[in-house]
Design a protein around this motif. Structure first.
Motif, PDB file in Angstrom:
ATOM      1  N   VAL A 103     -22.100  31.624 -10.425  1.00 21.49           N
ATOM      2  CA  VAL A 103     -22.045  30.158 -10.433  1.00 21.49           C
ATOM      3  C   VAL A 103     -21.402  29.651  -9.149  1.00 21.49           C
ATOM      4  N   TRP A 104     -20.328  30.311  -8.716  1.00 23.15           N
ATOM      5  CA  TRP A 104     -19.701  29.933  -7.454  1.00 23.15           C
ATOM      6  C   TRP A 104     -20.684  30.085  -6.294  1.00 23.15           C
ATOM      7  N   GLY A 105     -21.461  31.160  -6.311  1.00 22.20           N
ATOM      8  CA  GLY A 105     -22.441  31.365  -5.251  1.00 22.20           C
ATOM      9  C   GLY A 105     -23.500  30.285  -5.232  1.00 22.20           C
ATOM     10  N   LEU A 106     -23.987  29.903  -6.411  1.00 20.00           N
ATOM     11  CA  LEU A 106     -24.988  28.838  -6.473  1.00 20.00           C
ATOM     12  C   LEU A 106     -24.407  27.514  -5.994  1.00 20.00           C
ATOM     13  N   ALA A 107     -23.126  27.264  -6.320  1.00 18.07           N
ATOM     14  CA  ALA A 107     -22.472  26.055  -5.815  1.00 18.07           C
ATOM     15  C   ALA A 107     -22.374  26.092  -4.290  1.00 18.07           C
ATOM     16  N   GLY A 108     -22.114  27.279  -3.752  1.00 21.01           N
ATOM     17  CA  GLY A 108     -22.081  27.424  -2.301  1.00 21.01           C
ATOM     18  C   GLY A 108     -23.432  27.134  -1.677  1.00 21.01           C
ATOM     19  N   PHE A 109     -24.499  27.612  -2.306  1.00 19.85           N
ATOM     20  CA  PHE A 109     -25.849  27.342  -1.806  1.00 19.85           C
ATOM     21  C   PHE A 109     -26.145  25.848  -1.806  1.00 19.85           C
ATOM     22  N   VAL A 110     -25.813  25.187  -2.899  1.00 25.24           N
ATOM     23  CA  VAL A 110     -26.040  23.736  -2.981  1.00 25.24           C
ATOM     24  C   VAL A 110     -25.249  23.017  -1.892  1.00 25.24           C
ATOM     25  N   THR A 111     -24.001  23.441  -1.686  1.00 19.22           N
ATOM     26  CA  THR A 111     -23.123  22.766  -0.729  1.00 19.22           C
ATOM     27  C   THR A 111     -23.567  22.968   0.710  1.00 19.22           C
ATOM     28  N   VAL A 112     -23.850  24.207   1.074  1.00 12.93           N
ATOM     29  CA  VAL A 112     -24.063  24.541   2.480  1.00 12.93           C
ATOM     30  C   VAL A 112     -25.528  24.413   2.906  1.00 12.93           C
ATOM     31  N   GLN A 113     -26.459  24.634   1.972  1.00 14.18           N
ATOM     32  CA  GLN A 113     -27.857  24.650   2.385  1.00 14.18           C
ATOM     33  C   GLN A 113     -28.716  23.585   1.710  1.00 14.18           C
ATOM     34  N   LEU A 114     -28.684  23.505   0.381  1.00 12.68           N
ATOM     35  CA  LEU A 114     -29.612  22.606  -0.296  1.00 12.68           C
ATOM     36  C   LEU A 114     -29.313  21.140  -0.016  1.00 12.68           C
ATOM     37  N   ALA A 148     -16.658  18.900  -2.262  1.00 14.47           N
ATOM     38  CA  ALA A 148     -15.674  18.177  -3.071  1.00 14.47           C
ATOM     39  C   ALA A 148     -16.282  17.742  -4.399  1.00 14.47           C
ATOM     40  N   GLY A 149     -17.551  17.330  -4.353  1.00 14.78           N
ATOM     41  CA  GLY A 149     -18.226  16.947  -5.589  1.00 14.78           C
ATOM     42  C   GLY A 149     -18.365  18.112  -6.553  1.00 14.78           C
ATOM     43  N   CYS A 150     -18.701  19.288  -6.025  1.00 13.50           N
ATOM     44  CA  CYS A 150     -18.810  20.477  -6.881  1.00 13.50           C
ATOM     45  C   CYS A 150     -17.460  20.814  -7.518  1.00 13.50           C
ATOM     46  N   ALA A 151     -16.378  20.681  -6.739  1.00 13.67           N
ATOM     47  CA  ALA A 151     -15.046  20.969  -7.280  1.00 13.67           C
ATOM     48  C   ALA A 151     -14.687  19.996  -8.393  1.00 13.67           C
ATOM     49  N   LEU A 152     -14.972  18.722  -8.178  1.00 13.56           N
ATOM     50  CA  LEU A 152     -14.671  17.722  -9.213  1.00 13.56           C
ATOM     51  C   LEU A 152     -15.534  17.937 -10.450  1.00 13.56           C
ATOM     52  N   LEU A 153     -16.797  18.300 -10.236  1.00 15.30           N
ATOM     53  CA  LEU A 153     -17.689  18.528 -11.368  1.00 15.30           C
ATOM     54  C   LEU A 153     -17.272  19.757 -12.161  1.00 15.30           C
ATOM     55  N   GLY A 154     -16.817  20.792 -11.457  1.00 13.92           N
ATOM     56  CA  GLY A 154     -16.464  22.038 -12.133  1.00 13.92           C
ATOM     57  C   GLY A 154     -15.098  22.026 -12.783  1.00 13.92           C
ATOM     58  N   PHE A 155     -14.142  21.338 -12.144  1.00 12.70           N
ATOM     59  CA  PHE A 155     -12.761  21.404 -12.623  1.00 12.70           C
ATOM     60  C   PHE A 155     -12.222  20.075 -13.133  1.00 12.70           C
ATOM     61  N   GLY A 156     -12.990  19.012 -12.964  1.00 17.62           N
ATOM     62  CA  GLY A 156     -12.551  17.719 -13.466  1.00 17.62           C
ATOM     63  C   GLY A 156     -12.500  17.707 -14.984  1.00 17.62           C
ATOM     64  N   ARG A 157     -11.623  16.919 -15.525  1.00 24.15           N
ATOM     65  CA  ARG A 157     -11.448  16.850 -16.978  1.00 24.15           C
ATOM     66  C   ARG A 157     -11.611  15.424 -17.511  1.00 24.15           C
ATOM     67  N   SER A 158     -12.237  14.574 -16.727  1.00 23.42           N
ATOM     68  CA  SER A 158     -12.404  13.195 -17.176  1.00 23.42           C
ATOM     69  C   SER A 158     -13.698  12.626 -16.605  1.00 23.42           C
ATOM     70  N   TRP A 159     -14.160  11.545 -17.232  1.00 19.96           N
ATOM     71  CA  TRP A 159     -15.350  10.878 -16.734  1.00 19.96           C
ATOM     72  C   TRP A 159     -15.125  10.311 -15.340  1.00 19.96           C
ATOM     73  N   LEU A 160     -13.881   9.961 -15.034  1.00 27.03           N
ATOM     74  CA  LEU A 160     -13.571   9.440 -13.703  1.00 27.03           C
ATOM     75  C   LEU A 160     -13.845  10.495 -12.636  1.00 27.03           C
TER      76      LEU A 160
END
Length: 230
Positions: A103-114, A148-160
């Protein structure tokens, strides 16, 4: 401990880089070599017709440099990914193993390439492009925002937090990537689309290998270190 974990990350990076290089030589390089024929004028695309065969063949020096460069690039990615994993694991925010590493690798792909490719797709030689500095600035900003968006999506705990992630994902594309003044290029458009698709496909496979292998080695090393300290 840190040295062992970083070593495992570098090993995972070079393994992913080797896989990427092999796939690039098999799938991406023939498209590039064909495009170079059009760029140099050895082949001409006019009247909506062009040969459909790609240039093949092995180029030892070029292929060898591709393997080395790809290994170094993905080793660098692995160090960043391993550092992010360590940060999350030390704070109890994530369990790291082969599956979560994927999952971390796929997040890296989205972040750096996609995500950057949505505005600045992989380009063939001779294709029109905007100012290099403007493209580099947009590319870097897109990576930062998407990461930053991936980090918030993965570790965020609120709708905010999740709403902020969506805003960060969208912001670079709402602003828009720098575009050339005119769409030009000597190669057939089908060649450009094939190049973009294959380049992104190779990146997806390489990042998946990188994440899964880095996570697996991380889990193994943590167990070994835990046993050693016991």
């Amino acid at each position: 401990m840190l040295a062992r974990l970083l070593t495992s990350g570098v090993i995972a990076g070079f393994a992913a880089g080797l896989a990427a290089a092999i796939l690039q030589i098999m799938l991406v390089q023939p498209v590039l070599l064909t495009a170079e024929l059009y760029e140099s004028g050895q082949a001409v695309f006019e009247g909506g017709r062009a040969p459909a065969e790609l240039v093949g063949g092995i180029e030892p020096l070029r292929d060898g440099l591709s393997v080395v460069f790809s290994g170094l690039v993905y080793a660098g990615y692995a160090l960043v990914l391993t550092a992010a994993m360590a940060f999350a694991a030390d704070r109890g925010a994530a369990r790291i193993d082969g599956r979560t590493g994927l999952v971390w690798g796929l997040a890296g792909f989205v972040t750096v390439q996609l995500a950057p490719a949505l505005g600045l797709p992989p380009e063939l030689p001779g294709m029109g492009a905007a100012d290099l500095g403007a493209r580099q600035a947009w590319w870097a900003a897109t990576i930062v925002a998407t990461g930053a968006g991936c980090a918030l999506l993965g570790f965020g705990r609120s709708w905010l937090a999740w709403g902020a992630a969506v805003i960060l994902f969208a912001a670079p594309h709402v602003a828009g990537a720098p575009q050339p003044e005119a769409f030009v290029g000597p190669a057939p458009p089908e060649l450009a689309s094939l190049f973009a698709a294959r380049a992104l496909g190779v990146g997806l496979v390489a990042w998946a290998i990188l994440g899964a292998l880095a996570g697996s080695l991380w889990a193994r090393d943590r167990v070994a270190l835990g046993h050693a300290s016991a």
